[in-house]
Design a protein around this motif. Structure first.
Motif, PDB file in Angstrom:
ATOM      1  N   THR A  37       0.840  -1.187   0.000  1.00 38.46           N
ATOM      2  CA  THR A  37       0.000   0.000   0.000  1.00 38.46           C
ATOM      3  C   THR A  37       0.879   1.241   0.000  1.00 38.46           C
ATOM      4  O   THR A  37       2.111   1.159   0.004  1.00 38.46           O
ATOM      5  CB  THR A  37      -0.949  -0.008   1.217  1.00 38.46           C
ATOM      6  N   TYR A  50      -4.044   6.556   3.738  1.00 41.21           N
ATOM      7  CA  TYR A  50      -3.345   5.321   4.082  1.00 41.21           C
ATOM      8  C   TYR A  50      -4.346   4.177   4.098  1.00 41.21           C
ATOM      9  O   TYR A  50      -4.911   3.835   5.125  1.00 41.21           O
ATOM     10  CB  TYR A  50      -2.640   5.471   5.436  1.00 41.21           C
ATOM     11  N   THR A  52      -5.255   0.367   4.196  1.00 40.14           N
ATOM     12  CA  THR A  52      -4.534  -0.757   4.774  1.00 40.14           C
ATOM     13  C   THR A  52      -5.502  -1.929   4.948  1.00 40.14           C
ATOM     14  O   THR A  52      -6.684  -1.691   5.254  1.00 40.14           O
ATOM     15  CB  THR A  52      -3.894  -0.355   6.127  1.00 40.14           C
ATOM     16  N   PRO A  53      -5.064  -3.168   4.666  1.00 45.76           N
ATOM     17  CA  PRO A  53      -3.681  -3.586   4.421  1.00 45.76           C
ATOM     18  C   PRO A  53      -3.205  -3.410   2.984  1.00 45.76           C
ATOM     19  O   PRO A  53      -2.001  -3.477   2.722  1.00 45.76           O
ATOM     20  CB  PRO A  53      -3.718  -5.071   4.777  1.00 45.76           C
ATOM     21  N   LEU A 111       7.216   3.173   5.602  1.00 45.51           N
ATOM     22  CA  LEU A 111       6.361   1.994   5.676  1.00 45.51           C
ATOM     23  C   LEU A 111       7.308   0.805   5.609  1.00 45.51           C
ATOM     24  O   LEU A 111       7.869   0.498   4.555  1.00 45.51           O
ATOM     25  CB  LEU A 111       5.351   1.974   4.526  1.00 45.51           C
ATOM     26  N   TRP A 121       1.957  -7.607   8.025  1.00 44.29           N
ATOM     27  CA  TRP A 121       1.107  -6.625   8.679  1.00 44.29           C
ATOM     28  C   TRP A 121       1.581  -5.238   8.253  1.00 44.29           C
ATOM     29  O   TRP A 121       2.656  -5.083   7.662  1.00 44.29           O
ATOM     30  CB  TRP A 121       1.164  -6.765  10.208  1.00 44.29           C
ATOM     31  N   GLY A 122       0.794  -4.226   8.510  1.00 43.35           N
ATOM     32  CA  GLY A 122       1.212  -2.869   8.193  1.00 43.35           C
ATOM     33  C   GLY A 122       2.029  -2.280   9.334  1.00 43.35           C
ATOM     34  O   GLY A 122       1.617  -2.346  10.496  1.00 43.35           O
ATOM     35  N   THR A 168     -10.504  -3.656  10.284  1.00 47.63           N
ATOM     36  CA  THR A 168      -9.139  -3.180  10.479  1.00 47.63           C
ATOM     37  C   THR A 168      -8.879  -2.868  11.951  1.00 47.63           C
ATOM     38  O   THR A 168      -9.679  -2.199  12.602  1.00 47.63           O
ATOM     39  CB  THR A 168      -8.864  -1.930   9.636  1.00 47.63           C
ATOM     40  N   THR A 205      -1.039  -2.238  11.783  1.00 50.16           N
ATOM     41  CA  THR A 205      -2.381  -2.518  11.269  1.00 50.16           C
ATOM     42  C   THR A 205      -2.492  -3.946  10.750  1.00 50.16           C
ATOM     43  O   THR A 205      -1.534  -4.490  10.184  1.00 50.16           O
ATOM     44  CB  THR A 205      -2.768  -1.556  10.130  1.00 50.16           C
TER      45      THR A 205
END
Length: 603
Positions: A37, A50, A52-53, A111, A121-122, A168, A205
């Motif tokens: 992302t 942003y 996510t994911p 990121l 995972w984020g 999320t 996240t």
């Protein structure tokens, strides 16, 4: 070789208006990403976009499109400040220095990637370092409504407060960032950065799965690991020539748009307006065959291997799934694209509509046959081998091109009126030209004589129906004297590199140009901004017809129109060079890279 690159300094941040009614100028945004992302960071430290994911997930943070309820991740000095920022060289990790009346501090935004690439995972990491004096800092993690699809809420867990937005889950980890204050839907805090102090704000996240909450020191080390990842990737790109910094920045911007499936998103956002009057807002978080072909065309010339193979494999899988009638675009996972749907949020600066999905689904765009064949031709020229299924598919597609080239289509610009667009016919010519070459070299088999015959018929048809003696130019479509800048792409395809294409360049820049910039087609100046890629296509076309000096001069005027960190949107308003349309825009960066490579290769 010496080339005058022109003024390199981008439009300064102090020329960008401050946040108004919750929104900032689109030039304000930088982009970071992890291969899954992209997050957009404004000059005031607010992460306003942003998802996510994944890039095409409902965005938990979407202040970009909804100032009141969209959500953001804020980190900035508590008071007035000035800003200087730049990417760490050869990376997509951003560093921003904030200076206040009492001191200065640097924020590094990443990121994070993992040891073997993308993390499962984020992990958004924001490292804060005190430089001079003292700087009072404030931060806030405030998810939004995911484009009016969920209501965020905060609650306590055994490991501290977490936030939930639909499926999320968002966790916050930190080092020396003060006590967390939890309200019903956000987490915030304050701290003071002093000379040599070190702080970390980490946002973790996941979606519909347990939440990983690493030790803050691991998150902090992840920033350095991510820097090394990007440096290693950049080292594999081979380019020596003018505008090398801008070319590499464009390559890094494109890398942000690559997804795990091999697909390449057209842009990182949805619904940023092409016109301040509204109504021309689209979702570009899909993978277009055309854009994938242009990307591969460019990366193959750079010597890149992994992303080229992944993207080509993705495209061929899509083609096999859809058959000889190529799909114009797909979801990033290769699935059927969503139909366009309006969302009840206001849009950037309240310029709507905000949409998900895209109405181009199901359109006929004949030019993509040429895009696919060009990509395959370049792939095999690089010393690679086609599999049996692909050779059969290409033979079928060449036959299909022979059948469909005479049909009207929606054209490269995906318009609602089907016509006999010149660039579409040129794309079909190019598909058959490549098919014949592939057959002659032994890569595919099929009705080669038929392919040659129809190829030549297409050229004759274009010469008869799509050339204006009055304008001395190829026209937008048959039966009109209107013009289309996408015709310039076919100097590079080899359809025409002679006097007719040269005079077409002059007609296009005269009729569609505004300074160094160019509108897409006749009448576009009344409804949208100039299209960034078109101007760079003109650079490459000038080189192909032997007008190098003019190409270099135009390139030197275009490159400084990026924002301060080297990113381009889809369009630029000619009157003040403000950004319009989705960003970062893959096609804009592709066109810059192709123009630079053409200048070097033709030297």
């Amino acid at each position: 070789m010496h080339v005058d690159n022109g003024e390199k300094s981008a439009i300064p941040l102090d020329a960008i208006p401050a946040r108004s009614s919750g929104y900032v100028d689109l030039r304000s945004y930088s982009a970071i990403g992890d291969g899954l992302t992209v997050a957009l960071i404004a000059h005031d430290g607010s992460i306003d976009w942003y998802p996510t994911p994944l890039l095409d997930s409902p965005p938990a943070f979407a202040r970009l499109l909804d100032a009141e309820n969209g959500g953001c991740i804020e980190l900035a000095p508590d008071g007035d400040f000035t800003v200087e920022r730049a990417y760490i060289p050869r990376t997509n990790v951003l560093q921003t220095t904030y200076t206040t009346a009492t001191g200065s501090a640097r924020v590094t935004d990443s990121l994070n990637t993992g040891l073997s690439g993308r993390l499962p995972w984020g992990e958004l990491a924001r490292r804060i370092e005190g430089l001079e004096g003292e700087v009072a800092m404030r931060w806030r993690v405030a998810p939004g409504t995911a484009l009016a699809s969920a209501s965020p809420w905060a609650h306590s867990s055994p490991l501290g407060p977490v936030l939930r937005i639909g499926d999320t889950t968002v966790g916050v980890r930190g080092t020396a960032i003060g006590d967390s204050v939890v309200t019903g839907r956000d987490i915030s805090g304050t701290f003071t950065a002093r000379r040599s102090s070190h702080h970390l704000l980490g946002i973790l996240t996941t979606s519909a799965e347990p939440l990983q909450l690493p030790d803050p020191e691991d998150i902090d080390r992840g920033i350095d690991r991510t820097v090394r990842y990007w440096e290693s990737w950049s080292a594999e790109l081979r380019y020596e020539g003018p505008w090398s910094d801008e070319v590499l920045r464009s390559a890094l911007a494109l890398k942000l748009l690559h997804s795990p499936s091999g697909a390449i998103a057209a842009a990182a956002t949805t619904s940023l307006p092409e016109s301040l009057d509204g109504g021309k807002n689209w979702d570009y978080r899909f993978a277009w065959v055309r854009d994938a072909a242009y990307t591969l065309h460019t990366l193959i010339r750079f010597g890149e291997r992994e992303e080229v193979h992944a993207a080509l494999s993705w495209l061929l899988r899509v083609a096999r799934d859809r058959g000889a009638d190529l799909a114009v675009f797909t979801r990033l996972d290769g699935g059927e694209p969503d139909a366009e749907r309006a969302v009840d949020v206001p849009g950037w600066r309240r310029i709507g509509p905000v949409v998900t999905g895209n109405r181009a689904k199901g359109q006929l765009q004949l030019g993509i046959y040429g895009d696919l064949f060009e990509m395959v031709r370049l792939y095999v020229e690089g010393g690679h081998l086609l599999d049996t299924d692909t050779t059969r598919l290409l033979s079928e597609m060449a036959d299909r091109t022979c059948d469909v080239w005479q049909r009207a289509d929606a054209g490269i610009w995906e318009l609602q009126t089907d016509r006999h667009y010149t660039s579409s016919k040129m794309g079909c010519w190019h598909a058959l030209e490549c098919a014949v070459a592939l057959a002659e070299e032994g890569h595919i088999e099929g009705s080669v004589e038929r392919w040659r015959y129809e190829r030549d018929r297409i050229r004759d048809w274009i010469d008869e129906h799509c050339w204006s003696e009055t304008l001395q130019s190829y026209t937008w479509y048959s039966g009109t004297d209107q013009l289309d800048a996408s015709v310039l792409l076919h100097a590079a395809s080899g359809f025409d590199r002679g006097p007719r294409m040269s005079s077409t360049i002059d007609a296009v820049t005269r009729e569609l140009g505004d300074g160094p910039l160019i509108y897409r087609y006749s009448g576009a100046d009344e409804e949208e901004g100039t299209f960034v890629a078109c101007a760079f296509w003109a650079v490459a076309a000038l080189v192909e017809v032997g007008r190098r000096r003019e190409a270099e001069e135009l390139m030197g005027r275009l490159v400084p129109l990026a924002n301060d960190v080297g990113l381009y949107s889809e369009m630029i308003a000619s009157r003040d060079h403000s950004f319009l349309g989705n960003l970062p825009q893959g096609l804009s960066h592709l066109a810059l890279m192709a123009a630079a490579l053409t200048l070097v290769e033709e030297y």
